[in-house]
Each structure stands twice: as structure tokens, then as C-alpha cells.
Enzyme design. Structure first.
Site, mmCIF file in Angstrom:
data_model
loop_
_atom_site.group_PDB
_atom_site.id
_atom_site.type_symbol
_atom_site.label_atom_id
_atom_site.label_comp_id
_atom_site.label_asym_id
_atom_site.label_seq_id
_atom_site.Cartn_x
_atom_site.Cartn_y
_atom_site.Cartn_z
ATOM 1 N N ARG A 27 44.827 65.181 46.038
ATOM 2 C CA ARG A 27 45.837 66.246 45.911
ATOM 3 C C ARG A 27 45.202 67.625 45.734
ATOM 4 N NH1 ARG A 27 49.458 63.184 41.749
ATOM 5 N NH2 ARG A 27 50.272 61.492 43.008
ATOM 6 N N ARG A 31 50.296 71.646 44.151
ATOM 7 C CA ARG A 31 51.098 72.558 43.338
ATOM 8 C C ARG A 31 50.347 73.267 42.226
ATOM 9 N NH1 ARG A 31 55.733 68.588 41.501
ATOM 10 N NH2 ARG A 31 54.008 67.117 41.671
ATOM 11 N N ARG A 40 54.513 76.870 50.425
ATOM 12 C CA ARG A 40 55.643 75.930 50.373
ATOM 13 C C ARG A 40 56.973 76.690 50.312
ATOM 14 N NH1 ARG A 40 56.504 70.457 46.761
ATOM 15 N NH2 ARG A 40 58.764 70.454 46.798
ATOM 16 N N ASP A 78 51.854 63.247 53.712
ATOM 17 C CA ASP A 78 52.423 62.384 52.685
ATOM 18 C C ASP A 78 52.268 60.942 53.142
ATOM 19 O OD1 ASP A 78 55.016 60.935 51.336
ATOM 20 O OD2 ASP A 78 54.312 62.614 50.140
ATOM 21 N N TYR A 155 58.410 51.468 48.547
ATOM 22 C CA TYR A 155 59.326 52.613 48.696
ATOM 23 C C TYR A 155 60.510 52.255 49.599
ATOM 24 C CZ TYR A 155 56.005 55.772 46.414
ATOM 25 O OH TYR A 155 55.186 56.391 45.503
#
Length: 355
Positions: A27, A31, A40, A78, A155
Site C-alpha cells: 500500500r 491514503r 483521488r 485492487d 468477498y
């Protein structure tokens, strides 16, 4: 393709000599960086950012511009691109994480799923890989990635994130035929997807088995590792005149390192619950090791970060075959200056182990 100016990451994965221990971070485009948050915001939302090759390239390269110590770039994407391409309808709920409009609950649902075609169904990812390779211009290698079949399946069956995986595990035990059918389709799709990334320019690939550690030992072997082995067997291993190393990362998989080391992958990712020195003793010269600092260490002061880096380097010991990383992804609240201190410490303190 442009010649690589810095190949120590690829060399370490192949256990070849390096001058310092290479470093990248799961990552690393994300963020915790203000420049990422700005891009973003420009894209509108996460899915729009991920599906725009130019913006995906921009955020992939942002951490390299900020931190010259980084030895690899990782494609900004992703793990849930494949289920989305299968028609599951990926979206993100604020504060809730990923969600799917369709949920898999029966063998009939699974039989209706297509096996994805990398260029036709996931062309935006391949375009991003090509764009990033061009813009990197040989600075560092580019890592491509996918989720593991088991992780993707959780998922799709749960409809999003889960704490206990009750629907996935119920299907696994009640209807193993259905779960195997789903995992087989996902393994075919992941193989094609990673091969597409390699042909587009990815120079190493990682399979993220985020939820393999939630399984029992027997279920892990049958429903997670067996399908990752199938993928490894089907991957392009030489491209552009170089070996394309494969990294397998099962979070919570420290109990099964010996089995993982027999998978055919070049390297294993370790989470922070596993001592890297013990792991090295267990797998011997079979594979390189990647990891494995607790991401929460980055909340501490730079001196404490440096001390933990020193401890992990000493635990691994002398010689190549170690790629320094966190044991999982960096968290959004980390001070970017602390990440910089982490990268500097790895290069500075590791030189003594490569003389």
C-alpha cells in the site's frame, strides 16, 4: 523496454548478491500520502481512480518521487478487479469497504460466471501497467499483483468484507464441489490476469492471500494453497530477457511456510507474527523472504522504527534473499515522514549484511 537502472529488488528475489537490502511497502501508494488524497479527489472515487490508467500511473509513481530509497513500484489497483470483471458489480461503501451488488450462493451462480480475459475484460489494468512502465523509464521494477482464489472467493460469497467468513466456510464444508468450482474459475482468471500484466510489463508478481490464515491447516492446503500452486504452474516465468519472480503472501500463513516454499514461487511474504530468522531456517535456500515489520511500528518515533528495522535485519542475518517490507499494508494515519525514516534505516543499516 528500457534497461533497469535499479534491479536490486529482482536480484534479492532470486537470491543474487545485492549492495543493500531492497525495500518496498505494501500500500505504498495510498491514503497516508497527501498527494494521493489529492489525486483521488480529482478522480471522484476509488473505482474511478483505479480504472483510469493515467491517474493509476500517477499514484503508482508518487511514493517513488517522495522516497528515492524505494526499490520497486507496485501497480495501483485492487484485488477485487477480477470479481468485478466477472459481473459481480464492485462498489465501495464509505466506512464499510468493498461491496458487491451480486453475491454467489449456489453452484448455479458459479456455473454462470465467466473466466475473465485479461485484455478484453481488464484492459484498463493492462493499460495502466503499460503506462507505468513507460513513465518509470527503468527507474525501478514494477510489481503486478492479484488476490488469491480463496481470498477473492470470500468477498464474492460474503458480498464484501467479513470478520468470520461464515458463508464462505459454510459453502466450503457443506458444498465443497461448489467451492472447488468457484476456486477453479478464479485460478484460471488469476493466471490469465497475471500473465496479461507480465506481457504488459510487470517484472515481478505477488499473489495476496489475505484470508488464507482464517482457514484450518487441512482446509488451507486444499482450498487455498492448491490453487495458488496451480496459478504458479501456469505463469509466464521468463519475459523481456529476465526471470519474472513470483511472491506468495498468506497473511497468517506462518504455520505453513514449508508447504508454501514447495509451491514453485521464488519468494514468500511474511506477516509480523513470524520471526524472519526462524522462517529462514525453516525454508533454507528454497525461497527468498519478504517482510516483515509490524505496520504499527510506523506510529512510533523514528528512533524506535530504526531499532525495529535493525532487529529484523539482524534476525535475517547476512546474505541476499531478503526484501524488506511491512508484514501488511501501511495504514492511512501514518506520518509520511515516519515512512521516510523507515526506508532510510533499511538501506543504511543493511549494507553491513551484504559485504
Amino acid at each position: 523496454m528500457t534497461a533497469l537502472k535499479n534491479d536490486r529488488f529482482l536480484r534479492a528475489l532470486l537470491k543474487q548478491p545485492v549492495d543493500v537490502t531492497p525495500i518496498w511497502m505494501m500500500r505504498q501508494a495510498g491514503r497516508y500520502l497527501p498527494e494521493y488524497r489529492a489525486t483521488r479527489a480529482k478522480a471522484g472515487d476509488f473505482v474511478s481512480l483505479m480504472k483510469n490508467p493515467e491517474l493509476a500511473c500517477e499514484v503508482t509513481i508518487q511514493p517513488l518521487d517522495r522516497y528515492p530509497q524505494l526499490d520497486a513500484a507496485i501497480l495501483f489497483s485492487d484485488i477485487l478487479t477480477i470479481p468485478d470483471a466477472m459481473g459481480q458489480g464492485l462498489y465501495f461503501e464509505t466506512g464499510e469497504g468493498p461491496r458487491f451488488k451480486k453475491v454467489i450462493s449456489s453452484l448455479a451462480d458459479i456455473e454462470a460466471l465467466p473466466v475473465t480475459d485479461a485484455e478484453k475484460d481488464l484492459g484498463y489494468v493492462m493499460d495502466a501497467v503499460r503506462t507505468i512502465r513507460r513513465e518509470l523509464n527503468g527507474r525501478v521494477p514494477l510489481i503486478g499483483f492479484s488476490g488469491s482464489p480463496w481470498t477473492l472467493a470470500t468477498y464474492m460469497v460474503e458480498g464484501g468484507s467479513s470478520k468470520d467468513f461464515r458463508k464462505s466456510k459454510a459453502m466450503l464444508y457443506d458444498n465443497p464441489q461448489a467451492m472447488h468450482a468457484l476456486l477453479d474459475k478464479l485460478a484460471q482468471s488469476v493466471t490469465a490476469y497475471l500473465n496479461g500484466q507480465i506481457l504488459a510489463g510487470a517484472q515481478a508478481v505477488q499473489i495476496f492471500d489475505s484470508w488464507g490464515g482464517a482457514l484450518s491447516a487441512a482446509a488451507y492446503q486444499e482450498f487455498s494453497l492448491a490453487y495458488m500452486k496451480k496459478i504458479v504452474d501456469g505463469l509466464i516465468r521468463e519475459h523481456d530477457g529476465r526471470r519474472v519472480p513470483v511472491i506468495l503472501f498468506t497473511k497468517g500463513g506462518g504455520l505453513w511456510l514449508e508447504s508454501l516454499a514447495d509451491s514453485g514461487a521464488e519468494a514468500l511474504g511474511l506477516d509480523w507474527t513470524c520471526d524472519i530468522g526462524s522462517a529462514r531456517a525453516r525454508v533454507g535456500a528454497k525461497v527468498a523472504l519478504q517482510g516483515n515489520m509490524d505496520p504499527a511500528v510506523l506510529y512510533a518515533k523514528p528512533e524506535a522504527i530504526r531499532a525495529e528495522v535493525a532487529r529484523i535485519l539482524a534476525a535475517y542475518g547476512a546474505g541476499s534473499g531478503h526484501v524488506f517490507n511491512l508484514g501488511h499494508g501501511i495504514t492511512p494515519e501514518v506520518d509520511p515522514a515516519h515512512a521516510g525514516a523507515f526506508f532510510e534505516a533499511v538501506h543504511e543499516l543493511s549494507a553491513q549484511y551484504h559485504r
